[in-house]
Design a protein around this motif. Structure first.
Motif, PDB file in Angstrom:
ATOM      1  N   UNK A 194       1.094  -0.856  -0.157  1.00  9.78           N
ATOM      2  CA  UNK A 194      -0.278  -0.167  -0.063  1.00  9.78           C
ATOM      3  C   UNK A 194       0.983   1.220  -0.251  1.00  9.78           C
ATOM      4  N   UNK A 195       0.777   2.142  -1.154  1.00 12.82           N
ATOM      5  CA  UNK A 195       0.821   3.523  -0.950  1.00 12.82           C
ATOM      6  C   UNK A 195       0.151   4.541  -0.892  1.00 12.82           C
ATOM      7  N   UNK A 196      -0.069   5.383   1.242  1.00 10.08           N
ATOM      8  CA  UNK A 196      -0.452   6.244   1.193  1.00 10.08           C
ATOM      9  C   UNK A 196      -0.498   7.514   0.993  1.00 10.08           C
ATOM     10  N   UNK A 197      -0.993   8.527   0.213  1.00  9.50           N
ATOM     11  CA  UNK A 197      -0.856   9.872   0.359  1.00  9.50           C
ATOM     12  C   UNK A 197      -1.783  10.729   1.270  1.00  9.50           C
ATOM     13  N   UNK A 198      -1.479  12.027   2.202  1.00  9.01           N
ATOM     14  CA  UNK A 198      -2.234  12.702   3.048  1.00  9.01           C
ATOM     15  C   UNK A 198      -1.348  14.103   2.534  1.00  9.01           C
ATOM     16  N   UNK A 199      -2.810  14.659   1.931  1.00  8.88           N
ATOM     17  CA  UNK A 199      -2.430  16.091   1.960  1.00  8.88           C
ATOM     18  C   UNK A 199      -2.673  16.892   3.208  1.00  8.88           C
ATOM     19  N   UNK A 200      -2.168  17.508   3.967  1.00  6.08           N
ATOM     20  CA  UNK A 200      -2.914  18.013   5.071  1.00  6.08           C
ATOM     21  C   UNK A 200      -1.539  19.544   5.272  1.00  6.08           C
ATOM     22  N   UNK A 201      -2.074  20.760   5.506  1.00  6.60           N
ATOM     23  CA  UNK A 201      -1.429  21.846   5.933  1.00  6.60           C
ATOM     24  C   UNK A 201      -0.748  22.318   5.227  1.00  6.60           C
ATOM     25  N   UNK A 202      -1.158  21.894   3.621  1.00  4.99           N
ATOM     26  CA  UNK A 202       0.086  22.834   2.640  1.00  4.99           C
ATOM     27  C   UNK A 202       1.226  21.176   2.212  1.00  4.99           C
ATOM     28  N   UNK A 203       1.462  19.978   2.928  1.00  5.84           N
ATOM     29  CA  UNK A 203       1.824  19.681   3.764  1.00  5.84           C
ATOM     30  C   UNK A 203       1.457  18.336   2.264  1.00  5.84           C
ATOM     31  N   UNK A 204       2.618  17.083   2.116  1.00  8.19           N
ATOM     32  CA  UNK A 204       1.973  15.483   1.495  1.00  8.19           C
ATOM     33  C   UNK A 204       2.392  14.401   1.722  1.00  8.19           C
ATOM     34  N   UNK A 205       1.931  13.608   2.490  1.00 12.40           N
ATOM     35  CA  UNK A 205       3.056  12.715   3.151  1.00 12.40           C
ATOM     36  C   UNK A 205       2.840  10.699   3.236  1.00 12.40           C
ATOM     37  N   UNK A 206       4.126  11.146   2.647  1.00 10.48           N
ATOM     38  CA  UNK A 206       3.745   9.572   1.671  1.00 10.48           C
ATOM     39  C   UNK A 206       4.690   8.374   2.468  1.00 10.48           C
ATOM     40  N   UNK A 207       3.266   7.092   2.683  1.00 13.07           N
ATOM     41  CA  UNK A 207       3.906   6.074   3.480  1.00 13.07           C
ATOM     42  C   UNK A 207       3.379   4.997   2.781  1.00 13.07           C
ATOM     43  N   UNK A 208       4.413   4.091   3.082  1.00 13.13           N
ATOM     44  CA  UNK A 208       4.034   2.930   2.596  1.00 13.13           C
ATOM     45  C   UNK A 208       4.158   1.580   3.463  1.00 13.13           C
ATOM     46  N   UNK A 209       3.190   0.387   3.254  1.00 12.08           N
ATOM     47  CA  UNK A 209       2.336  -0.283   4.212  1.00 12.08           C
ATOM     48  C   UNK A 209       3.196  -1.916   3.566  1.00 12.08           C
ATOM     49  N   UNK A 210       2.881  -2.753   4.182  1.00 15.58           N
ATOM     50  CA  UNK A 210       2.409  -3.999   4.081  1.00 15.58           C
ATOM     51  C   UNK A 210       2.045  -4.615   4.555  1.00 15.58           C
ATOM     52  N   UNK A 211       0.592  -4.855   3.719  1.00 15.21           N
ATOM     53  CA  UNK A 211      -0.622  -5.990   4.346  1.00 15.21           C
ATOM     54  C   UNK A 211      -0.933  -7.070   4.485  1.00 15.21           C
ATOM     55  N   UNK A 212      -1.125  -7.631   5.927  1.00 12.45           N
ATOM     56  CA  UNK A 212      -0.291  -8.314   6.627  1.00 12.45           C
ATOM     57  C   UNK A 212      -1.876  -8.964   6.276  1.00 12.45           C
ATOM     58  N   UNK A 213      -2.737 -10.205   6.315  1.00 15.23           N
ATOM     59  CA  UNK A 213      -3.483 -10.934   5.947  1.00 15.23           C
ATOM     60  C   UNK A 213      -3.457 -11.952   7.417  1.00 15.23           C
ATOM     61  N   UNK A 214      -4.025 -12.059   8.662  1.00 17.82           N
ATOM     62  CA  UNK A 214      -4.046 -12.887   9.558  1.00 17.82           C
ATOM     63  C   UNK A 214      -5.538 -13.444   9.490  1.00 17.82           C
ATOM     64  N   UNK A 215      -5.079 -15.022  10.510  1.00 21.01           N
ATOM     65  CA  UNK A 215      -7.008 -15.094  10.765  1.00 21.01           C
ATOM     66  C   UNK A 215      -7.306 -14.790  11.623  1.00 21.01           C
ATOM     67  N   UNK A 216      -9.011 -14.553  10.970  1.00 23.45           N
ATOM     68  CA  UNK A 216     -10.104 -14.021  11.785  1.00 23.45           C
ATOM     69  C   UNK A 216     -11.037 -14.937  12.532  1.00 23.45           C
ATOM     70  N   UNK A 217     -11.059 -16.716  11.673  1.00 23.19           N
ATOM     71  CA  UNK A 217     -12.521 -17.366  12.296  1.00 23.19           C
ATOM     72  C   UNK A 217     -13.451 -17.555  11.687  1.00 23.19           C
ATOM     73  N   UNK A 218     -12.711 -16.624  10.614  1.00 26.18           N
ATOM     74  CA  UNK A 218     -13.767 -16.385   9.229  1.00 26.18           C
ATOM     75  C   UNK A 218     -13.382 -16.763   7.654  1.00 26.18           C
TER      76      UNK A 218
END
Length: 304
Positions: free
Chosen positions: A181-205
């Motif tokens: 996931x690449x996440x871009x957030x625009x707040x108060x004149x700034x752009x925050x770029x963050x990158x995440x790895x998605x983890x799929x875990x057991x949920x019982x369904x």
């Protein structure tokens, strides 16, 4: 202007020219990453991390190139034609504009859009000690903030970032492949770029529980200068050939929910020959059948 076309002398040169010919469906856009003449260690690390995210659809130029994109664009156009790249990221550093990035795209090997971004904070891939996604993973892009829909510069930047990071077009998606996931957030004149790895875990369904783990790189950006294409040129760059436009099908319509409705034209049916439920009361007698046929029903001969 007289354009001189040279015939290829070898089969390899012919294949090379055929790859660069105009096509109905475009190839996956490649990006070139270029260091300026005065790029520091931070800018170099940023370009390396973006190259690692963008691979294999990227070309990294390791040598420094003394050029200023907002003043002279000829060198960028030369490199674009040489490496067949329609996207570019140029990194430089000086006292007036420290940790500077210029992201842009080409149209017909000429600069279309170009936005200058200043890096205020940077966390590299090496600094985050977590597992990484494999090379060539197609990312999911998320944009948060009203500025991406209200401001024209932010709207064009959003389109530019989608072009840069979207990767190849795929006909189908596998759930296990959605891990970046690449996440871009625009707040108060700034752009925050963050990158995440998605983890799929057991949920019982059947539906797994989703967790996000920060992977890197992460950047805090601010817009400095912009060079945007005119509305006419931008509209021309979005034009699609007629062969790609879907043909209108007759007697087919769609509702708001996407359900397809079709009208079928059939010949007039003879309801007299319609097969109904078989009942003893509706069964015809032999005399009625004979009258309908207009002849005499011969008697069956008894078996000897």
């Amino acid at each position: 202007l007289i354009y001189c076309y040279r015939r290829p002398k070898t089969k390899r040169a012919k294949r090379f020219l055929e790859k660069r010919e105009p096509k109905l469906k475009e190839n996956t856009k490649n990006a070139m990453l270029i260091k300026g003449g005065n790029a520091n260690l931070t800018v170099t690390e940023i370009l390396k991390d973006i190259y690692a995210v963008k691979k294999p659809f990227a070309v990294m130029y390791k040598k420094k190139n003394i050029t200023r994109p907002f003043e002279d664009q000829t060198s960028l156009e030369f490199f674009s034609k040489k490496s067949d790249c329609s996207l570019f990221l140029f990194g430089s550093h000086n006292k007036k504009r420290p940790n500077n990035l210029v992201i842009g795209r080409m149209f017909d090997y000429h600069v279309l859009d170009m936005i200058e971004l200043g890096v205020e904070k940077f966390v590299s891939l090496k600094d985050v000690k977590n597992s990484k996604c494999p090379e060539g993973t197609k990312p999911m892009l998320i944009f948060a903030g009203d500025m991406f829909d209200v401001n024209e510069e932010y709207r064009r930047l959003k389109s530019l970032l989608i072009d840069f990071f979207r990767g190849p077009s795929v006909p189908s998606i596998r759930l296990a492949g959605l891990e970046y996931v690449l996440h871009f957030t625009a707040v108060d004149g700034k752009i925050y770029m963050r990158s995440y790895k998605v983890l799929l875990k057991k949920s019982g369904c059947k539906i797994p529980r989703i967790e996000l783990e920060e992977m890197g790189p992460s950047l805090d950006l601010v817009i400095r200068r912009t060079h945007l294409a005119s509305d006419d040129l931008y509209k021309l760059s979005l034009k699609q050939p007629k062969a790609l436009k879907p043909k209108k099908k007759k007697n087919i319509s769609h509702d708001v929910f996407g359900t397809t409705y079709g009208r079928i034209h059939m010949q007039k049916q003879d309801l007299g020959k319609l097969q109904t439920r078989k009942m003893k009361g509706l069964k015809k007698r032999p005399a009625e059948k004979t009258a309908e046929d207009g002849g005499v029903c011969p008697k069956k001969s008894k078996s000897a």
